[in-house]
Design an enzyme around this catalytic site. Structure first.
Site, PDB file in Angstrom:
ATOM      1  N   GLY A 169     -40.047   7.396  60.118  1.00 30.61           N
ATOM      2  CA  GLY A 169     -40.086   8.241  61.500  1.00 30.61           C
ATOM      3  C   GLY A 169     -39.058   7.721  62.209  1.00 30.61           C
ATOM      4  CE1 TYR A 194     -43.031  -3.968  66.557  1.00 30.93           C
ATOM      5  CE2 TYR A 194     -41.278  -5.044  67.843  1.00 30.93           C
ATOM      6  CZ  TYR A 194     -41.925  -3.589  67.182  1.00 30.93           C
ATOM      7  OH  TYR A 194     -40.671  -2.963  67.336  1.00 30.93           O
ATOM      8  CB  ILE A 196     -33.394   1.476  72.247  1.00 25.37           C
ATOM      9  CG1 ILE A 196     -33.320   0.245  71.547  1.00 25.37           C
ATOM     10  CG2 ILE A 196     -33.005   2.646  71.862  1.00 25.37           C
ATOM     11  CD1 ILE A 196     -31.801   0.380  72.159  1.00 25.37           C
TER      12      ILE A 196
HETATM   13  P1  NAP Z   1     -40.998   5.643  68.226  1.00 23.71           P
HETATM   14  O1  NAP Z   1     -39.858   6.531  69.367  1.00 23.71           O
HETATM   15  O2  NAP Z   1     -42.295   4.975  68.929  1.00 23.71           O
HETATM   16  O3  NAP Z   1     -41.575   6.699  67.117  1.00 23.71           O
HETATM   17  C1  NAP Z   1     -41.697   6.433  65.826  1.00 23.71           C
HETATM   18  C2  NAP Z   1     -41.484   6.883  64.610  1.00 23.71           C
HETATM   19  O4  NAP Z   1     -42.493   6.757  63.412  1.00 23.71           O
HETATM   20  C3  NAP Z   1     -42.151   7.530  64.573  1.00 23.71           C
HETATM   21  O5  NAP Z   1     -41.605   9.170  64.109  1.00 23.71           O
HETATM   22  C4  NAP Z   1     -43.115   8.186  64.635  1.00 23.71           C
HETATM   23  O6  NAP Z   1     -43.960   9.197  63.453  1.00 23.71           O
HETATM   24  C5  NAP Z   1     -43.551   6.760  63.271  1.00 23.71           C
HETATM   25  N1  NAP Z   1     -45.375   6.376  62.803  1.00 23.71           N
HETATM   26  C6  NAP Z   1     -45.424   5.544  63.656  1.00 23.71           C
HETATM   27  N2  NAP Z   1     -46.567   4.959  63.282  1.00 23.71           N
HETATM   28  C7  NAP Z   1     -46.787   5.401  61.837  1.00 23.71           C
HETATM   29  C8  NAP Z   1     -47.607   4.830  61.101  1.00 23.71           C
HETATM   30  N3  NAP Z   1     -48.868   4.534  61.386  1.00 23.71           N
HETATM   31  N4  NAP Z   1     -46.685   5.114  59.745  1.00 23.71           N
HETATM   32  C9  NAP Z   1     -45.809   6.146  59.425  1.00 23.71           C
HETATM   33  N5  NAP Z   1     -44.976   6.267  60.527  1.00 23.71           N
HETATM   34  C10 NAP Z   1     -45.695   5.765  61.965  1.00 23.71           C
HETATM   35  O7  NAP Z   1     -40.098   4.406  67.993  1.00 23.71           O
HETATM   36  P2  NAP Z   1     -38.936   3.422  68.339  1.00 23.71           P
HETATM   37  O8  NAP Z   1     -39.205   3.299  69.399  1.00 23.71           O
HETATM   38  O9  NAP Z   1     -38.007   5.008  68.311  1.00 23.71           O
HETATM   39  O10 NAP Z   1     -39.302   2.704  67.121  1.00 23.71           O
HETATM   40  C11 NAP Z   1     -38.356   2.781  65.876  1.00 23.71           C
HETATM   41  C12 NAP Z   1     -37.660   1.535  66.267  1.00 23.71           C
HETATM   42  O11 NAP Z   1     -37.597   1.005  66.897  1.00 23.71           O
HETATM   43  C13 NAP Z   1     -39.206   0.967  64.785  1.00 23.71           C
HETATM   44  O12 NAP Z   1     -38.808   0.100  64.117  1.00 23.71           O
HETATM   45  C14 NAP Z   1     -39.423  -0.207  66.625  1.00 23.71           C
HETATM   46  O13 NAP Z   1     -40.474  -1.126  66.327  1.00 23.71           O
HETATM   47  C15 NAP Z   1     -37.784  -0.449  66.463  1.00 23.71           C
HETATM   48  N6  NAP Z   1     -37.559  -1.206  68.075  1.00 23.71           N
HETATM   49  C16 NAP Z   1     -37.715  -0.378  68.864  1.00 23.71           C
HETATM   50  C17 NAP Z   1     -37.288  -0.475  70.085  1.00 23.71           C
HETATM   51  C18 NAP Z   1     -37.414  -0.136  71.363  1.00 23.71           C
HETATM   52  O14 NAP Z   1     -37.360  -0.073  72.279  1.00 23.71           O
HETATM   53  N7  NAP Z   1     -37.524   1.885  71.242  1.00 23.71           N
HETATM   54  C19 NAP Z   1     -37.395  -1.953  70.503  1.00 23.71           C
HETATM   55  C20 NAP Z   1     -37.256  -3.122  69.428  1.00 23.71           C
HETATM   56  C21 NAP Z   1     -37.377  -2.247  68.053  1.00 23.71           C
HETATM   57  P3  NAP Z   1     -44.767  10.823  64.658  1.00 23.71           P
HETATM   58  O15 NAP Z   1     -43.373  10.928  65.535  1.00 23.71           O
HETATM   59  O16 NAP Z   1     -45.214  11.389  63.031  1.00 23.71           O
HETATM   60  O17 NAP Z   1     -45.657  10.117  65.560  1.00 23.71           O
END
Ligand code: NAP
Length: 247
Positions: A14, A153, A186
């Site tokens: 991702g 989740y 984030i």
């Molecule tokens: P994001 O911006 O939503 O990006 C998600 C990424 O995961 C994208 O590259 C997407 O690919 C890929 N993805 C989504 N569904 C998938 C699937 N079924 N199979 C393979 N790849 C998939 O995420 P983020 O906010 O940066 O979060 C990154 C990590 O941090 C995650 O584990 C999330 O749980 C964790 N996290 C985030 C936050 C926050 O506030 N943002 C807080 C706590 C934890 P595409 O680009 O091709 O769609």
């Protein structure tokens, strides 16, 4: 100049967007060859590749749906040796616990827990051969403070960290460290819509001791440290990057 991750190959799931992208770029700046993984947004993945190449780094791209574990057979074999595995992709649904469907349950468990285990199973033999490896799962502050509308989740992330602790013990003698980095709120695409609601934004920032929402780059430095030689004695830990929100 020799960078601290020169000669290492890193797969970040991702990593076309958000936190994964920031980690990919940070590891590339430190000399690692990068494999960007994405689900459907190939344009974003290609942009990351271009950005890394502009920095003088090497990058390839791979697609896979981590909700479909059957498609992951031979995934790491296709890529070749992986020294650093960052399990960042996740699926997150908001729904009241009474209404969670089987499909929502399986998507989140498959991507956030099962795919992590399957990719670790495939990557560890390569790491063992070199007696060197770094595995980092991306968790969530919700492991400590579950959001009421994200039951599966938060449970999947807590389970993933439990797996990290077990594997850290079992893989330490192989020169492999296993850690979890748990972000708080984030600024990424997944939060964009909800954070546009001023009332919700205030509620979230009020719950963060630091008083502001983090940026993807805030999560990248600790991952880079854990991957480096300076991180070799850190294993089995879950490190919050959340402005104090877990407290
Ligand atoms: P994001 O911006 O939503 O990006 C998600 C990424 O995961 C994208 O590259 C997407 O690919 C890929 N993805 C989504 N569904 C998938 C699937 N079924 N199979 C393979 N790849 C998939 O995420 P983020 O906010 O940066 O979060 C990154 C990590 O941090 C995650 O584990 C999330 O749980 C964790 N996290 C985030 C936050 C926050 O506030 N943002 C807080 C706590 C934890 P595409 O680009 O091709 O769609």
């Amino acid at each position: 100049m020799q960078h601290k991750l020169s000669g290492k190959r890193a797969l970040i799931t991702g990593s076309g967007r958000g936190i994964g992208r920031a980690i990919a770029i940070e590891l590339a700046k430190n000399g690692a060859d990068i494999i960007v993984h994405y689900l459907g947004n190939v344009k974003s993945a290609e942009q990351v590749k271009k950005q890394i190449e502009a920095l003088g780094g090497s990058c390839s791209i791979i697609q896979a749906d981590l909700c479909k574990p059957e498609t992951l057979e031979g995934f790491i074999r296709k890529i070749g040796d992986v020294d650093i595995l960052v399990l960042n992709a996740s699926v997150q649904y908001r729904n009241q616990w009474e209404n969670i469907s089987l499909e929502e349950f399986y998507d989140q468990i498959n991507c956030n827990l099962l795919a992590s285990m399957l990719l670790i199973q495939q990557a560890v033999p390569y790491m063992r051969k070199k007696h060197w490896g770094r595995i980092i799962t991306i968790g969530s502050v919700q492991e400590a403070k579950p959001h009421p509308d994200m039951l599966v989740y938060s449970a999947s992330k807590a389970a993933q960290t439990n797996m990290v602790k077990s594997l850290a013990v079992q893989l330490a003698k192989d020169g492999i460290t296993v850690n979890n980095v748990a972000p708080g709120a984030i600024n990424t695409d997944r939060n964009k819509d909800v954070l546009e609601d001023k009332e919700y934004y205030k509620k979230v920032t009020d719950s963060i001791p630091a008083g502001f929402i983090g940026e993807p780059a805030d999560c990248a430095g600790i991952v880079s440290l854990l991957c480096s030689e300076e991180g070799r004695y850190i294993t089995g830990q879950s490190i919050y990057v959340d402005g104090g929100k877990c407290l």
